[in-house]
Scaffold this motif. Structure first.
Motif, mmCIF file in Angstrom:
data_model
loop_
_atom_site.group_PDB
_atom_site.id
_atom_site.type_symbol
_atom_site.label_atom_id
_atom_site.label_comp_id
_atom_site.label_asym_id
_atom_site.label_seq_id
_atom_site.Cartn_x
_atom_site.Cartn_y
_atom_site.Cartn_z
ATOM 1 N N UNK A 22 18.032 41.318 15.753
ATOM 2 C CA UNK A 22 18.449 39.890 15.517
ATOM 3 C C UNK A 22 17.862 38.894 16.533
ATOM 4 N N UNK A 23 17.217 39.466 17.424
ATOM 5 C CA UNK A 23 16.519 38.518 18.354
ATOM 6 C C UNK A 23 15.249 38.298 18.144
ATOM 7 N N UNK A 24 14.892 37.244 17.412
ATOM 8 C CA UNK A 24 13.568 36.435 17.034
ATOM 9 C C UNK A 24 12.663 36.841 18.139
ATOM 10 N N UNK A 25 12.833 36.340 19.476
ATOM 11 C CA UNK A 25 11.952 36.260 20.607
ATOM 12 C C UNK A 25 11.551 37.545 20.653
ATOM 13 N N UNK A 26 12.291 38.649 20.768
ATOM 14 C CA UNK A 26 12.247 40.030 21.119
ATOM 15 C C UNK A 26 11.050 40.457 19.903
ATOM 16 N N UNK A 71 13.272 41.162 7.256
ATOM 17 C CA UNK A 71 14.501 40.300 7.790
ATOM 18 C C UNK A 71 14.238 38.675 7.899
ATOM 19 N N UNK A 72 12.635 38.687 8.451
ATOM 20 C CA UNK A 72 12.080 37.529 8.715
ATOM 21 C C UNK A 72 10.816 37.064 7.932
ATOM 22 N N UNK A 73 11.334 37.298 6.633
ATOM 23 C CA UNK A 73 10.301 37.131 5.685
ATOM 24 C C UNK A 73 9.818 35.703 5.422
#
Length: 287
Positions: A21-25, A65-67
């Motif tokens: 859930x951590x976009x930056x990571x 998840x981040x499509x």
């Protein structure tokens, strides 16, 4: 420090999976993986054992998840292309369902050169030597790869990648009648616009050879294309790359399919193809 690179390749995907859930990571993890894998390959380190199921599942989970995140997807698709060059990883990617994700990314971000380039490169690796891929999935891949080539005809790098994907797909067949005709025309366009690029010429000729072998429709379009006869184009390609044995070999593979059709042979004679063939035979006697 080089041995520690392999440990990092294993650790980063695990961290990405744990903190999905951590976009930056996710973004930082992808950038680190790209840098580390590039270094490892530059120093000829064997990374096969590090391209495990955890890495594959982690990357694909992030893709799903981040499509909608174009920046992150660009990094992810570049990673997938890089690891797909490993036969072991390619098999794992196929089994994990990577092909539908690649196709979705290509369609969603058709304007994005990096995403399209990476997805087509990965698609080539996943399709070229595999004979058990679902027919519907292959047909979907034909449409997506053709769309990329059409969109990026003037970008030689992306067009090369799309041409290689279509070459791999042409080995599998499963084109509709309309696709035989439209793909033949599209590959001829790619040749016309990128005649100076040896890799693209090689890929396009190999793909055209397969299409002509499979379909009379492709053969008909090859010699009646509204933008010019394919035979003349192939002659131009030969004289542009006559010193490149790999390109000449792919041109010969196409010619070998052309001569199966009587009407094409007549055109070949009228366009003085015999002189070119004699020259090839004398210049490359061993092959």
């Amino acid at each position: 420090a080089l041995p520690h690179l392999l440990a990092c390749i294993r650790l980063i995907p695990s961290a990405m999976k744990t903190h999905i859930d951590c976009l930056k990571l996710q973004r930082d993890g992808c950038r680190l993986l790209l840098e580390i894998l590039s270094q490892a390959l530059e120093h000829n380190l064997d990374v096969q054992s590090s391209l495990d199921d955890t890495m594959i599942s982690s990357l694909l989970e992030t893709v799903r998840k981040y499509s909608e995140n174009e920046e992150l997807l660009s990094l992810l698709c570049t990673l997938l292309m890089m690891i797909s060059s490993s036969e072991v990883a390619a098999e794992k990617l196929r089994k994990a369902g990577a092909i539908p994700e690649l196709l979705m990314s290509m369609r969603k971000f058709l304007h994005n050169e990096q995403i399209c380039f990476s997805c087509c490169g990965a698609l080539w690796s996943l399709v070229v030597s595999e004979n058990s891929i679902d027919k519907a999935l292959l047909q979907s891949a034909i449409g997506a790869s053709s769309a990329v080539l059409q969109e990026h005809l003037q970008n030689g790098t992306v067009a090369e990648a799309a041409g290689s994907a279509l070459w791999a797909l042409s080995l599998q067949g499963h084109f509709t009648d309309n696709e035989y005709e439209s793909t033949t025309a599209l590959l001829l366009d790619a040749l016309r616009m990128n005649l100076e690029r040896p890799v693209l010429v090689k890929n396009a000729c190999q793909a055209l050879a397969n299409l002509l072998r499979l379909s009379e429709i492709s053969a008909f379009r090859f010699v009646t294309d509204s933008k010019g006869n394919g035979i003349k184009l192939i002659k131009d390609a030969y004289y542009f790359h006559s010193d490149d044995p790999e390109v000449v070999e792919s041109i010969c593979a196409l010619i070998n399919e052309m001569v199966q059709y009587d009407d094409i042979v007549l055109d070949m004679v009228s366009l003085k193809m015999k002189e070119m063939l004699s020259e090839i035979k004398s210049r490359f006697p061993s092959s």
